[in-house]
Design a protein around this motif. Structure first.
Motif, PDB file in Angstrom:
ATOM      1  N   PRO A  27       0.814  -1.230   0.000  1.00  0.00           N
ATOM      2  CA  PRO A  27       0.000   0.000   0.000  1.00  0.00           C
ATOM      3  C   PRO A  27       0.842   1.272   0.000  1.00  0.00           C
ATOM      4  N   THR A  28       1.955   1.246   0.760  1.00  0.00           N
ATOM      5  CA  THR A  28       2.820   2.422   0.791  1.00  0.00           C
ATOM      6  C   THR A  28       3.474   2.646  -0.559  1.00  0.00           C
ATOM      7  N   ARG A  29       3.901   1.567  -1.198  1.00  0.00           N
ATOM      8  CA  ARG A  29       4.536   1.692  -2.513  1.00  0.00           C
ATOM      9  C   ARG A  29       3.542   2.253  -3.528  1.00  0.00           C
ATOM     10  N   ILE A  30       2.280   1.799  -3.465  1.00  0.00           N
ATOM     11  CA  ILE A  30       1.256   2.322  -4.374  1.00  0.00           C
ATOM     12  C   ILE A  30       1.061   3.814  -4.146  1.00  0.00           C
ATOM     13  N   ALA A  31       1.044   4.213  -2.874  1.00  0.00           N
ATOM     14  CA  ALA A  31       0.879   5.635  -2.556  1.00  0.00           C
ATOM     15  C   ALA A  31       2.033   6.457  -3.111  1.00  0.00           C
ATOM     16  N   LEU A  32       3.268   5.911  -3.047  1.00  0.00           N
ATOM     17  CA  LEU A  32       4.419   6.636  -3.575  1.00  0.00           C
ATOM     18  C   LEU A  32       4.337   6.751  -5.094  1.00  0.00           C
ATOM     19  N   ILE A  33       3.900   5.675  -5.749  1.00  0.00           N
ATOM     20  CA  ILE A  33       3.744   5.720  -7.205  1.00  0.00           C
ATOM     21  C   ILE A  33       2.695   6.755  -7.595  1.00  0.00           C
ATOM     22  N   GLU A  34       1.570   6.784  -6.850  1.00  0.00           N
ATOM     23  CA  GLU A  34       0.518   7.758  -7.149  1.00  0.00           C
ATOM     24  C   GLU A  34       1.022   9.182  -6.944  1.00  0.00           C
ATOM     25  N   THR A  35       1.830   9.386  -5.903  1.00  0.00           N
ATOM     26  CA  THR A  35       2.374  10.713  -5.652  1.00  0.00           C
ATOM     27  C   THR A  35       3.315  11.135  -6.777  1.00  0.00           C
ATOM     28  N   GLU A  36       4.151  10.190  -7.222  1.00  0.00           N
ATOM     29  CA  GLU A  36       5.070  10.498  -8.312  1.00  0.00           C
ATOM     30  C   GLU A  36       4.311  10.788  -9.597  1.00  0.00           C
ATOM     31  N   LEU A  37       3.276   9.990  -9.873  1.00  0.00           N
ATOM     32  CA  LEU A  37       2.479  10.207 -11.075  1.00  0.00           C
ATOM     33  C   LEU A  37       1.784  11.563 -11.027  1.00  0.00           C
ATOM     34  N   ALA A  38       1.238  11.906  -9.855  1.00  0.00           N
ATOM     35  CA  ALA A  38       0.577  13.207  -9.711  1.00  0.00           C
ATOM     36  C   ALA A  38       1.555  14.342  -9.970  1.00  0.00           C
ATOM     37  N   GLY A  39       2.786  14.194  -9.473  1.00  0.00           N
ATOM     38  CA  GLY A  39       3.785  15.225  -9.704  1.00  0.00           C
ATOM     39  C   GLY A  39       4.143  15.381 -11.169  1.00  0.00           C
ATOM     40  N   LEU A  40       4.274  14.246 -11.859  1.00  0.00           N
ATOM     41  CA  LEU A  40       4.588  14.294 -13.283  1.00  0.00           C
ATOM     42  C   LEU A  40       3.458  14.938 -14.078  1.00  0.00           C
ATOM     43  N   LEU A  41       2.208  14.541 -13.775  1.00  0.00           N
ATOM     44  CA  LEU A  41       1.060  15.101 -14.483  1.00  0.00           C
ATOM     45  C   LEU A  41       0.908  16.592 -14.197  1.00  0.00           C
ATOM     46  N   LEU A  42       1.187  16.981 -12.963  1.00  0.00           N
ATOM     47  CA  LEU A  42       1.082  18.397 -12.602  1.00  0.00           C
ATOM     48  C   LEU A  42       2.092  19.231 -13.384  1.00  0.00           C
ATOM     49  N   GLY A  43       3.312  18.717 -13.487  1.00  0.00           N
ATOM     50  CA  GLY A  43       4.316  19.435 -14.256  1.00  0.00           C
ATOM     51  C   GLY A  43       3.949  19.545 -15.722  1.00  0.00           C
ATOM     52  N   MET A  44       3.430  18.444 -16.285  1.00  0.00           N
ATOM     53  CA  MET A  44       3.006  18.462 -17.679  1.00  0.00           C
ATOM     54  C   MET A  44       1.883  19.467 -17.891  1.00  0.00           C
ATOM     55  N   ALA A  45       0.929  19.497 -16.953  1.00  0.00           N
ATOM     56  CA  ALA A  45      -0.206  20.409 -17.080  1.00  0.00           C
ATOM     57  C   ALA A  45       0.250  21.862 -17.029  1.00  0.00           C
ATOM     58  N   GLN A  46       1.155  22.183 -16.130  1.00  0.00           N
ATOM     59  CA  GLN A  46       1.632  23.557 -16.027  1.00  0.00           C
ATOM     60  C   GLN A  46       2.330  24.005 -17.312  1.00  0.00           C
ATOM     61  N   ARG A  47       3.150  23.119 -17.871  1.00  0.00           N
ATOM     62  CA  ARG A  47       3.865  23.478 -19.103  1.00  0.00           C
ATOM     63  C   ARG A  47       2.888  23.646 -20.271  1.00  0.00           C
ATOM     64  N   ALA A  48       1.913  22.731 -20.358  1.00  0.00           N
ATOM     65  CA  ALA A  48       0.956  22.803 -21.462  1.00  0.00           C
ATOM     66  C   ALA A  48       0.060  24.027 -21.343  1.00  0.00           C
ATOM     67  N   LEU A  49      -0.423  24.313 -20.134  1.00  0.00           N
ATOM     68  CA  LEU A  49      -1.302  25.459 -19.944  1.00  0.00           C
ATOM     69  C   LEU A  49      -0.562  26.775 -20.205  1.00  0.00           C
ATOM     70  N   HIS A  50       0.712  26.806 -19.876  1.00  0.00           N
ATOM     71  CA  HIS A  50       1.501  28.011 -20.170  1.00  0.00           C
ATOM     72  C   HIS A  50       1.499  28.291 -21.668  1.00  0.00           C
ATOM     73  N   ARG A  51       1.567  27.245 -22.467  1.00  0.00           N
ATOM     74  CA  ARG A  51       1.586  27.412 -23.923  1.00  0.00           C
ATOM     75  C   ARG A  51       0.200  27.742 -24.471  1.00  0.00           C
ATOM     76  N   MET A  52      -0.842  27.419 -23.735  1.00  0.00           N
ATOM     77  CA  MET A  52      -2.214  27.668 -24.190  1.00  0.00           C
ATOM     78  C   MET A  52      -2.765  28.993 -23.669  1.00  0.00           C
ATOM     79  N   TYR A  53      -1.937  29.702 -22.921  1.00  0.00           N
ATOM     80  CA  TYR A  53      -2.366  30.969 -22.310  1.00  0.00           C
ATOM     81  C   TYR A  53      -2.048  32.140 -23.224  1.00  0.00           C
TER      82      TYR A  53
END
Length: 204
Positions: free
Chosen positions: A28-54
């Protein structure tokens, strides 16, 4: 059931998070760490993409971007979407101020929410008006009286309204409640949604 530990992962803000020197962690802890890492990656991607769409001049977000090798960056922006701008303001407000300014060409989510509210004054789309009023109250810390009056008028009217627009209307009225409370209209809007709800919990 145990797996070797991960020493660090990416936080939701894009930084690294130290998880100590634990040698073994449970699944369960490993799954939580993977989810946290995935959320961080998606957040970074979203910020970069939205900057280009602004569009920093009018403080707007485009409807979409399409691949176009003839354009700088290989993307061609198309259309404008006020709903998207309001949603960005609501989400960006959860970032740090430096991240907000990096994504929005030097302005904050609160300033974007203010611009969205101004643009919504003449917009006929109830969903955009509701999202703009919500962002103004939650992010900008102001209750836009003109937008709220339009939402109240929609609640009082008998005209059909898209379910999502009405849901956003309730949310906006609730967000603005600390400035101007309209309990009777919140109750009326909620009752209209309850009446429309199907037996299986779905909405038209």
């Amino acid at each position: 059931g145990d797996v070797p530990s991960c020493q660090s992962t990416v936080s939701r803000s894009g930084g690294r998070v130290d998880h100590g020197d634990t040698q073994r962690i449970g699944v369960p802890t490993r799954i939580a760490l993977i989810e946290t890492e995935l959320a961080g990656l998606l957040l970074g991607m979203a910020q970069r993409a939205l900057h280009r769409m602004y569009r920093p001049g009018p403080m707007q977000f485009v409807q979409t971007t399409r691949r176009d090798p003839t354009q700088p960056g290989g993307l061609r922006p198309e259309g404008v979407n006020l709903r998207y701008a309001a949603i960005v303001a609501l989400g960006a407000a959860r970032l740090g101020l430096d991240q907000q300014r990096a994504m929005l060409n030097g302005v904050t989510a609160a300033r974007l929410a203010e611009a969205v509210a101004n643009q919504a004054q003449s917009d006929a789309d109830l969903g955009a008006v509701a999202l703009a009023a919500w962002a103004a109250a939650e992010v900008g810390e102001v209750a836009d009286a003109a937008l709220l009056e339009r939402l109240i008028a929609a609640v009082d009217a008998d005209a059909p309204v898209p379910t999502v627009d009405f849901a956003w209307t309730i949310t906006a009225l609730l967000a603005a409640r600390k400035f101007h409370d309209h309990p009777e209209h919140i109750d009326r809007a909620a009752e209209r949604l309850r009446t429309a709800q199907g037996a299986m919990g779905t909405f038209p």
